[in-house]
Design an enzyme around this catalytic site. Sequence first.
Site, mmCIF file in Angstrom:
data_model
loop_
_atom_site.group_PDB
_atom_site.id
_atom_site.type_symbol
_atom_site.label_atom_id
_atom_site.label_comp_id
_atom_site.label_asym_id
_atom_site.label_seq_id
_atom_site.Cartn_x
_atom_site.Cartn_y
_atom_site.Cartn_z
ATOM 1 N N HIS A 133 0.829 -1.221 0.000
ATOM 2 C CA HIS A 133 0.000 0.000 0.000
ATOM 3 C C HIS A 133 0.860 1.266 0.000
ATOM 4 O O HIS A 133 0.506 2.270 0.613
ATOM 5 C CB HIS A 133 -0.946 0.033 1.206
ATOM 6 C CG HIS A 133 -1.960 -1.072 1.225
ATOM 7 N ND1 HIS A 133 -3.229 -0.929 0.714
ATOM 8 C CD2 HIS A 133 -1.886 -2.341 1.678
ATOM 9 C CE1 HIS A 133 -3.904 -2.059 0.866
ATOM 10 N NE2 HIS A 133 -3.112 -2.944 1.445
ATOM 11 N N ASN A 145 -10.347 -2.778 2.663
ATOM 12 C CA ASN A 145 -10.049 -2.814 1.230
ATOM 13 C C ASN A 145 -11.330 -2.607 0.428
ATOM 14 O O ASN A 145 -12.423 -2.627 0.992
ATOM 15 C CB ASN A 145 -9.458 -4.179 0.853
ATOM 16 C CG ASN A 145 -7.970 -4.279 1.158
ATOM 17 O OD1 ASN A 145 -7.295 -3.278 1.364
ATOM 18 N ND2 ASN A 145 -7.458 -5.491 1.183
HETATM 19 FE FE1 HDE Z 1 -2.459 -4.777 5.443
HETATM 20 N N1 HDE Z 1 -0.625 -4.000 5.918
HETATM 21 N N2 HDE Z 1 -1.829 -6.599 6.058
HETATM 22 N N3 HDE Z 1 -4.235 -5.630 4.866
HETATM 23 N N4 HDE Z 1 -3.101 -3.017 4.814
HETATM 24 C C1 HDE Z 1 -0.259 -2.727 5.760
HETATM 25 O O1 HDE Z 1 0.864 -1.459 7.375
HETATM 26 C C2 HDE Z 1 -0.715 -6.843 6.765
HETATM 27 C C3 HDE Z 1 -4.602 -6.918 5.036
HETATM 28 C C4 HDE Z 1 -4.362 -2.695 4.411
HETATM 29 O O2 HDE Z 1 -3.129 3.529 4.023
HETATM 30 C C5 HDE Z 1 1.072 -2.420 6.379
HETATM 31 O O3 HDE Z 1 1.232 0.734 7.774
HETATM 32 C C6 HDE Z 1 -0.654 -8.223 7.163
HETATM 33 C C7 HDE Z 1 -6.024 -7.085 4.875
HETATM 34 C C8 HDE Z 1 -4.424 -1.301 4.053
HETATM 35 O O4 HDE Z 1 -1.517 3.330 5.495
HETATM 36 C C9 HDE Z 1 1.480 -3.747 6.997
HETATM 37 C C10 HDE Z 1 -1.776 -8.789 6.630
HETATM 38 C C11 HDE Z 1 -6.487 -5.840 4.594
HETATM 39 C C12 HDE Z 1 -3.145 -0.803 4.296
HETATM 40 C C13 HDE Z 1 0.306 -4.632 6.638
HETATM 41 C C14 HDE Z 1 -2.512 -7.768 5.949
HETATM 42 C C15 HDE Z 1 -5.366 -4.939 4.592
HETATM 43 C C16 HDE Z 1 -2.346 -1.892 4.777
HETATM 44 C C17 HDE Z 1 2.071 -1.786 5.477
HETATM 45 C C18 HDE Z 1 -2.194 -10.249 6.704
HETATM 46 C C19 HDE Z 1 -7.938 -5.414 4.287
HETATM 47 C C20 HDE Z 1 -2.654 0.602 4.039
HETATM 48 C C21 HDE Z 1 2.226 -0.366 5.933
HETATM 49 C C22 HDE Z 1 -2.581 -10.653 7.974
HETATM 50 C C23 HDE Z 1 -8.862 -5.718 5.336
HETATM 51 C C24 HDE Z 1 -2.951 1.501 5.196
HETATM 52 C C25 HDE Z 1 1.407 -0.269 7.102
HETATM 53 C C26 HDE Z 1 -2.492 2.905 4.873
HETATM 54 C C27 HDE Z 1 -0.992 -1.771 5.161
HETATM 55 C C28 HDE Z 1 0.253 -5.906 7.051
HETATM 56 C C29 HDE Z 1 -3.712 -8.020 5.271
HETATM 57 C C30 HDE Z 1 -5.512 -3.551 4.301
HETATM 58 C C31 HDE Z 1 2.820 -4.312 6.550
HETATM 59 C C32 HDE Z 1 0.439 -8.876 7.942
HETATM 60 C C33 HDE Z 1 -6.821 -8.384 5.021
HETATM 61 C C34 HDE Z 1 -5.638 -0.546 3.530
HETATM 62 O O5 HDE Z 1 1.591 -3.664 8.393
#
Ligand code: HDE
Length: 703
Positions: A87, A160
């Site tokens: 993201h 999302n």
């Molecule tokens: Fe994320 N995700 N994600 N994700 N995600 C990040 O956090 C992660 C997941 C989502 O505008 C990171 O600050 C893991 C689902 C958005 O700043 C990180 C898993 C959904 C954003 C991270 C998921 C999301 C992130 C990277 C599996 C929808 C952007 C930078 C368990 C429900 C937020 C940060 C923004 C960002 C980890 C799965 C949505 C690396 C480990 C499911 C919208 O922490």
Amino acid sequence: MPPTRKPDQTAPAPVSPTGVEMPLPDGAPDPRAQAGDVLTSPQGVRIPDTDHSLKAGPRGPVLLEDFHLREKISHFDHERIPERVVHARGAGAHGTFTSYGTAGNITRAAVLAEKGLETPVFVRFSTVLGSRGSADTVRDTRGFAVKFYTKEGNWDLVGNNIPVFFIQDAIKFPDIIHAGKPSPTREIPQAQSAHDGFWDFVSLHTEATHHTLWNMSDRGIPRSYRTMEGFGVHTFRLVNADRETTLVKFHWKPVLGVHSLTWEEAQIAAGVDPDFHRRDLADAIEAGAFPEWELGVQIFPDTEEETYEGIDLLDPTKIVPEEMVPVQPIGKLVLNANPQNYFAETEQIAFCTGHVVPGIEFTNDPLLQGRNFSYLDTQLTRLGGPNWPQIPINRPHVAVNDNHRDGFMQQGVPVGEAPYLPNSIDDGSPQPADFEHGGYVNVPRQVEGEVARGVPSSFDDHFSQPAMFYASLSDVEKTHTIEAYTFELGKVYEQEIKERTLGILAKIDSDLCEKVAAGLGLPVPDGKPVEHLPPSPALAQVKPDSFPIAGRQVGVVAGPDADLAGIAALRSALEDEGAQVKVIAPHGGTLGKGKNQQVVERTVVTARSIEFDAVVVADGAPKDSDIKSVVLLQEAYRQLKPFAAWGDGAEVLTSAGIDVDGPGVLTGKTADSLAKDLVAALGRHRVWEREELVTASAVPPAS
Ligand code: HDE
């Protein structure tokens, strides 16, 4: 005297976690406000010349004592921070969330429960795979992350635009992301899934099938952030004032309707205007066409099984169709202000799924549990230490007294002798808060089980929901999905990966599988579609419904001899509905004089089909159109955009090869006579009836 600059921002109040700031002498400006009229060094020393380094003679060596040179370059050297692992590419806006109060019986969180309560928010939309500078319109999932600055602390709903996820367990996240990111050898392709790595993984790891299918549908290429649905994905647990619990899934419903790009638009935009979505969001807000969504919840009883009608609510690859459990509206989100500084706000905002307020709790969804670790952890690297909650965009709008101390970039100057509890030195302060005093007290939950790396058997069904999703799409969307699979797999080199994917498609839908196989020139594999729930009409986005047209763009082709009064009339009719008109002419500047004078917003050289939702040709527009105008008209026609022409403007369409009697082409004698029908056509998004006429399908018919 140097010119005076009056910045419109005031200095952010330098509040520390303990609420104490370093006192500045009366009247002294806060250095962080960057507000003085004179150029200074970071130490406040006035600088006479920022264009030439200090040298021993005009041709001599640069002197090390030039502290201005060193400070300027050194700060510049450290301007970048690590981009988000996923993201990275995003755009954000400020707004408000107003609660309808309808969730008051299921949660005690004031942000949702108190009727009419307005809570400030910041929302960040994003793509997942691309780097910070990548194009907006790639085929990908979009992030929809909302930070609510509630009166009970910050709540982050990090969702999302797709309601399911590729994996069921957070431990697989590095795998799916490594597979989707560019190849580690050449670091290509950027920001897209059309490559061997992605398809290798999702064809082996079949729990990704549902999410992948959504990506291949039109949901993977939204028209705008303003026309995307948003989903919390996981099931959350809400707790009311009586400590009763319910399970919920969150949905954001865009007031403008769900609407996507065509693949052609997405690809052109990625080259011509890689900032397409970012620009659209900022322009709409600036024009006063504030993007709006309703927040809704699907509510499920909190039973021991945590399932609904056989659908496991802890499995993030599953949805519950809205026809089974309707989405109940609980509040409205309005985005009404652009950030003043991209880095300070959009880049530095830090969302954490673990940021919840009393009344909102987690479930055991293994994906959610893992996320609760990841988001907190990632901010340490991204924002350089543990004090990122003190950055202005991350600060809660309530008093904070957390006993956290020190660390990189500490901004506060805490007072007191006892940053620990219990203490007697500081009179036992700060006091923990119990349930009655708004403390985040978890509802007791029974947890037991054997320690093992197991998966419940209900997680094993990977195909019935994708099959339901595909069956629910409109015919147009099905065709687009077939084309997307054919394109993406057409970019894959390894035959085995394509065959494995066809094996999966065979389980979803025979027509889908056969047509993709035909497009790839591969045999149709054995296998038949799995049984699934009845189609869910709510999942289709092409519907007969009509939507508001606020923020929609209408290009009007004109020239020096065009009917300028007609353009003025059309502009006013469209602007009344919140749409925007852009006059396109052979040259820049203005057309005509007096009250009907029109500013030329785009020239034939700068205009491209993708930025318009409809194209109009004015009476008197140049007939000897050059090739760029013809391309503009033909592309827009192929992209199913409504057309209108008045007077001899219709001749321009005809000479560009456009059938003026075809679907979605409005003609009339005056501009006035067209306005109403044009508004109605824009409200239906596209002229879907034209699809069959213009699609030279990339996919040969299945034999
Ligand atoms: Fe994320 N995700 N994600 N994700 N995600 C990040 O956090 C992660 C997941 C989502 O505008 C990171 O600050 C893991 C689902 C958005 O700043 C990180 C898993 C959904 C954003 C991270 C998921 C999301 C992130 C990277 C599996 C929808 C952007 C930078 C368990 C429900 C937020 C940060 C923004 C960002 C980890 C799965 C949505 C690396 C480990 C499911 C919208 O922490």
